[in-house]
Design a protein around this motif. Structure first.
Motif, PDB file in Angstrom:
ATOM      1  N   TYR A   1      -9.670   2.183  -0.417  1.00 45.33           N
ATOM      2  CA  TYR A   1      -9.268   1.348   0.720  1.00 45.33           C
ATOM      3  C   TYR A   1     -10.343   0.305   1.018  1.00 45.33           C
ATOM      4  CZ  TYR A   1      -5.165   1.418   3.757  1.00 45.33           C
ATOM      5  OH  TYR A   1      -3.945   1.142   4.326  1.00 45.33           O
ATOM      6  N   ALA A   2     -11.613   0.677   0.885  1.00 48.55           N
ATOM      7  CA  ALA A   2     -12.700  -0.280   1.055  1.00 48.55           C
ATOM      8  C   ALA A   2     -12.581  -1.402   0.027  1.00 48.55           C
ATOM      9  CB  ALA A   2     -14.050   0.420   0.929  1.00 48.55           C
ATOM     10  N   ALA A   3     -12.310  -1.038  -1.230  1.00 48.89           N
ATOM     11  CA  ALA A   3     -12.166  -2.028  -2.296  1.00 48.89           C
ATOM     12  C   ALA A   3     -11.001  -2.968  -2.016  1.00 48.89           C
ATOM     13  CB  ALA A   3     -11.981  -1.323  -3.638  1.00 48.89           C
TER      14      ALA A   3
ATOM     15  N   THR B   1     -15.350   1.969   8.140  1.00 48.99           N
ATOM     16  CA  THR B   1     -16.736   1.752   7.731  1.00 48.99           C
ATOM     17  C   THR B   1     -16.908   0.382   7.081  1.00 48.99           C
ATOM     18  OG1 THR B   1     -16.879   4.138   7.315  1.00 48.99           O
ATOM     19  CG2 THR B   1     -18.708   2.799   6.565  1.00 48.99           C
ATOM     20  N   THR B   2     -15.925  -0.035   6.289  1.00 45.04           N
ATOM     21  CA  THR B   2     -15.994  -1.360   5.671  1.00 45.04           C
ATOM     22  C   THR B   2     -15.998  -2.455   6.733  1.00 45.04           C
ATOM     23  OG1 THR B   2     -14.860  -0.546   3.695  1.00 45.04           O
ATOM     24  CG2 THR B   2     -14.839  -2.931   4.056  1.00 45.04           C
ATOM     25  N   LEU B   3     -15.159  -2.304   7.749  1.00 45.78           N
ATOM     26  CA  LEU B   3     -15.123  -3.291   8.831  1.00 45.78           C
ATOM     27  C   LEU B   3     -16.419  -3.269   9.641  1.00 45.78           C
ATOM     28  CD1 LEU B   3     -11.432  -2.953  10.040  1.00 45.78           C
ATOM     29  CD2 LEU B   3     -12.449  -4.817   8.715  1.00 45.78           C
ATOM     30  N   LEU B   4     -17.028  -2.119   9.758  1.00 43.93           N
ATOM     31  CA  LEU B   4     -18.323  -2.026  10.443  1.00 43.93           C
ATOM     32  C   LEU B   4     -19.395  -2.774   9.658  1.00 43.93           C
ATOM     33  CD1 LEU B   4     -20.010  -0.718  12.759  1.00 43.93           C
ATOM     34  CD2 LEU B   4     -20.397   1.206  11.208  1.00 43.93           C
TER      35      LEU B   4
ATOM     36  N   TYR C   1     -14.057   5.701 -10.861  1.00 45.53           N
ATOM     37  CA  TYR C   1     -14.640   4.885 -11.929  1.00 45.53           C
ATOM     38  C   TYR C   1     -14.237   3.413 -11.794  1.00 45.53           C
ATOM     39  CZ  TYR C   1     -14.940   2.977 -16.700  1.00 45.53           C
ATOM     40  OH  TYR C   1     -15.187   2.187 -17.797  1.00 45.53           O
ATOM     41  N   PHE C   2     -12.995   3.171 -11.408  1.00 44.98           N
ATOM     42  CA  PHE C   2     -12.506   1.803 -11.323  1.00 44.98           C
ATOM     43  C   PHE C   2     -12.873   1.094 -10.020  1.00 44.98           C
ATOM     44  CE2 PHE C   2      -9.629   3.097 -14.777  1.00 44.98           C
ATOM     45  CZ  PHE C   2      -9.816   2.012 -15.625  1.00 44.98           C
ATOM     46  N   PHE C   3     -12.937   1.842  -8.912  1.00 44.10           N
ATOM     47  CA  PHE C   3     -13.090   1.170  -7.626  1.00 44.10           C
ATOM     48  C   PHE C   3     -14.493   1.231  -7.031  1.00 44.10           C
ATOM     49  CE2 PHE C   3      -8.553   1.944  -8.042  1.00 44.10           C
ATOM     50  CZ  PHE C   3      -8.076   0.650  -7.822  1.00 44.10           C
ATOM     51  N   ALA C   4     -15.311   2.176  -7.459  1.00 51.98           N
ATOM     52  CA  ALA C   4     -16.695   2.213  -6.966  1.00 51.98           C
ATOM     53  C   ALA C   4     -17.448   0.917  -7.289  1.00 51.98           C
ATOM     54  CB  ALA C   4     -17.426   3.426  -7.540  1.00 51.98           C
ATOM     55  N   PRO C   5     -17.298   0.342  -8.514  1.00 56.22           N
ATOM     56  CA  PRO C   5     -18.027  -0.893  -8.808  1.00 56.22           C
ATOM     57  C   PRO C   5     -17.679  -2.050  -7.877  1.00 56.22           C
ATOM     58  CG  PRO C   5     -17.259   0.121 -10.840  1.00 56.22           C
ATOM     59  CD  PRO C   5     -16.610   0.870  -9.721  1.00 56.22           C
ATOM     60  N   VAL C   6     -16.425  -2.093  -7.388  1.00 59.56           N
ATOM     61  CA  VAL C   6     -16.040  -3.158  -6.452  1.00 59.56           C
ATOM     62  C   VAL C   6     -16.843  -3.042  -5.165  1.00 59.56           C
ATOM     63  CG1 VAL C   6     -14.146  -4.151  -5.103  1.00 59.56           C
ATOM     64  CG2 VAL C   6     -13.698  -3.247  -7.409  1.00 59.56           C
TER      65      VAL C   6
ATOM     66  N   LEU D   1       1.110  -5.121  -8.847  1.00 56.86           N
ATOM     67  CA  LEU D   1       1.355  -5.486  -7.457  1.00 56.86           C
ATOM     68  C   LEU D   1       0.023  -5.729  -6.753  1.00 56.86           C
ATOM     69  CD1 LEU D   1       4.098  -2.840  -6.542  1.00 56.86           C
ATOM     70  CD2 LEU D   1       4.451  -5.277  -6.971  1.00 56.86           C
ATOM     71  N   PRO D   2       0.012  -6.547  -5.703  1.00 58.84           N
ATOM     72  CA  PRO D   2      -1.221  -6.727  -4.935  1.00 58.84           C
ATOM     73  C   PRO D   2      -1.738  -5.391  -4.419  1.00 58.84           C
ATOM     74  CG  PRO D   2       0.423  -8.355  -4.289  1.00 58.84           C
ATOM     75  CD  PRO D   2       1.122  -7.363  -5.175  1.00 58.84           C
ATOM     76  N   ALA D   3      -3.048  -5.216  -4.452  1.00 55.72           N
ATOM     77  CA  ALA D   3      -3.649  -3.937  -4.076  1.00 55.72           C
ATOM     78  C   ALA D   3      -3.286  -3.535  -2.655  1.00 55.72           C
ATOM     79  CB  ALA D   3      -5.170  -4.025  -4.223  1.00 55.72           C
ATOM     80  N   TYR D   4      -3.227  -4.507  -1.741  1.00 61.12           N
ATOM     81  CA  TYR D   4      -2.948  -4.150  -0.341  1.00 61.12           C
ATOM     82  C   TYR D   4      -1.533  -3.602  -0.170  1.00 61.12           C
ATOM     83  CZ  TYR D   4      -0.361  -8.555   0.317  1.00 61.12           C
ATOM     84  OH  TYR D   4       0.541  -9.578   0.236  1.00 61.12           O
ATOM     85  N   VAL D   5      -0.593  -4.063  -1.009  1.00 64.10           N
ATOM     86  CA  VAL D   5       0.784  -3.551  -0.930  1.00 64.10           C
ATOM     87  C   VAL D   5       0.810  -2.080  -1.320  1.00 64.10           C
ATOM     88  CG1 VAL D   5       3.109  -3.725  -1.927  1.00 64.10           C
ATOM     89  CG2 VAL D   5       1.835  -5.800  -1.347  1.00 64.10           C
ATOM     90  N   LEU D   6       0.129  -1.742  -2.419  1.00 64.33           N
ATOM     91  CA  LEU D   6       0.084  -0.346  -2.854  1.00 64.33           C
ATOM     92  C   LEU D   6      -0.684   0.519  -1.858  1.00 64.33           C
ATOM     93  CD1 LEU D   6      -0.457  -0.721  -6.703  1.00 64.33           C
ATOM     94  CD2 LEU D   6       1.641  -0.154  -5.486  1.00 64.33           C
ATOM     95  N   GLY D   7      -1.755  -0.037  -1.262  1.00 63.56           N
ATOM     96  CA  GLY D   7      -2.523   0.719  -0.272  1.00 63.56           C
ATOM     97  C   GLY D   7      -1.673   1.089   0.932  1.00 63.56           C
ATOM     98  N   ILE D   8      -0.935   0.118   1.450  1.00 65.37           N
ATOM     99  CA  ILE D   8      -0.055   0.372   2.596  1.00 65.37           C
ATOM    100  C   ILE D   8       1.044   1.357   2.220  1.00 65.37           C
ATOM    101  CG2 ILE D   8       1.640  -0.696   4.134  1.00 65.37           C
ATOM    102  CD1 ILE D   8      -0.094  -3.281   3.884  1.00 65.37           C
ATOM    103  N   ALA D   9       1.657   1.147   1.052  1.00 61.11           N
ATOM    104  CA  ALA D   9       2.743   2.024   0.610  1.00 61.11           C
ATOM    105  C   ALA D   9       2.266   3.458   0.453  1.00 61.11           C
ATOM    106  CB  ALA D   9       3.314   1.514  -0.716  1.00 61.11           C
ATOM    107  N   TYR D  10       1.049   3.636  -0.087  1.00 65.80           N
ATOM    108  CA  TYR D  10       0.557   4.999  -0.290  1.00 65.80           C
ATOM    109  C   TYR D  10       0.301   5.698   1.039  1.00 65.80           C
ATOM    110  CZ  TYR D  10      -1.744   9.067  -2.071  1.00 65.80           C
ATOM    111  OH  TYR D  10      -2.043  10.377  -2.347  1.00 65.80           O
ATOM    112  N   LEU D  11      -0.245   4.988   2.011  1.00 63.36           N
ATOM    113  CA  LEU D  11      -0.493   5.636   3.303  1.00 63.36           C
ATOM    114  C   LEU D  11       0.812   5.955   4.025  1.00 63.36           C
ATOM    115  CD1 LEU D  11      -3.694   4.195   4.962  1.00 63.36           C
ATOM    116  CD2 LEU D  11      -3.391   6.097   3.390  1.00 63.36           C
ATOM    117  N   LEU D  12       1.814   5.090   3.871  1.00 61.97           N
ATOM    118  CA  LEU D  12       3.126   5.407   4.454  1.00 61.97           C
ATOM    119  C   LEU D  12       3.711   6.653   3.781  1.00 61.97           C
ATOM    120  CD1 LEU D  12       4.650   1.831   4.820  1.00 61.97           C
ATOM    121  CD2 LEU D  12       3.805   3.316   6.655  1.00 61.97           C
ATOM    122  N   TYR D  13       3.534   6.755   2.459  1.00 66.89           N
ATOM    123  CA  TYR D  13       3.963   7.962   1.747  1.00 66.89           C
ATOM    124  C   TYR D  13       3.186   9.184   2.230  1.00 66.89           C
ATOM    125  CZ  TYR D  13       4.142  11.489  -1.898  1.00 66.89           C
ATOM    126  OH  TYR D  13       4.261  12.683  -2.558  1.00 66.89           O
ATOM    127  N   SER D  14       1.893   8.999   2.521  1.00 68.34           N
ATOM    128  CA  SER D  14       1.082  10.116   3.014  1.00 68.34           C
ATOM    129  C   SER D  14       1.607  10.620   4.355  1.00 68.34           C
ATOM    130  CB  SER D  14      -0.384   9.685   3.153  1.00 68.34           C
ATOM    131  OG  SER D  14      -0.953   9.432   1.888  1.00 68.34           O
TER     132      SER D  14
END
Length: 216
Positions: free
Chosen positions: A122-124, A181-184, A68-73, A142-155
């Motif tokens: 991740y696209a957002a 896909t976003t980079l494509l 709901y929050f990230f699809a609109p981005v 926190l900046p979104a990219y920091v949380l994105g990186i942290a979550y994948l490291l946790y994964s």
């Protein structure tokens, strides 16, 4: 209240309807969940159908709430067609990575839209890395990219330690699908946001380096 696009509503409705059917019909649930044994027996449709099943209402709500929050981005940048492509590429990316890492575990199974939703998230982040996100137990956004990186490291940690009853592999595969896909679709990000592109790639490189070294 966000103004939801029809594409987001359709995806949410599909998740709710399929999940409700699964809640009330264990035969349906077992036939369409992600199952290594079932996929290896030829039921390849499980790679996609499992992404619309959930184990319970809280699992379903968490995924749809995040969407709901990230699809609109993503829709705001790319429109509905490319959003749907990112969603389904991420869903399949999560299933493919889970199949790769668990191919020797015939009883491994999983369900949930988490891989697809992680791809959208991740696209957002790639499209709007300066977004500020807040999570429980951390008092400041926190900046979104920091949380994105942290979550994948946790994964990666979760995949290695099998922490919790969570499909870490599908989450990671979904994020990779959304990232690529976003980079494509928007290759100029390599020039305009070079550092963010590199930083978000670090967990992906670490994962495959560990796999190559036999550490996973």
């Amino acid at each position: 209240m966000l103004n939801l696009h029809i594409a987001t509503i359709v995806i949410m409705a599909a998740n709710v309807l399929v999940s409700l059917r699964g809640f009330n019909n264990t035969t349906f649930f077992d036939r369409y969940k992600f199952s290594i044994g079932g996929i290896q027996a030829g039921q390849k449709d499980r790679m996609a159908t499992s992404g619309f099943l959930h184990v319970d209402f809280s699992h379903l709500f968490l995924n749809m709430f995040t969407l709901y929050f990230f699809a609109p981005v993503v829709i705001g940048w790319f429109g509905s067609v490319k959003f749907l492509i990112i969603y389904f590429v991420s869903l399949l990316g999560g299933s493919l990575l889970a199949l790769f890492f668990h191919k020797n575990e015939p009883f491994y199974s999983a369900v949930g839209a988490s891989g697809a939703v992680m791809g959208v998230l991740y696209a957002a982040i790639l499209l709007n890395p300066d977004m500020q996100l807040g999570i429980m137990f951390i008092p400041i956004p926190l900046p979104a990219y920091v949380l994105g990186i942290a979550y994948l490291l946790y994964s990666i940690y979760g995949m290695k330690s099998r922490a919790g009853n969570i499909g870490h592999t599908a989450h990671f595969g979904g994020a990779v699908g959304g990232y690529l896909t976003t980079l494509l679709f928007k290759p100029e990000l390599f020039v305009t946001d070079t550092l963010i592109v590199i930083l978000l790639a670090i967990p992906i490189i670490i994962l495959f380096a560990l796999e190559k070294m036999g550490k996973l």
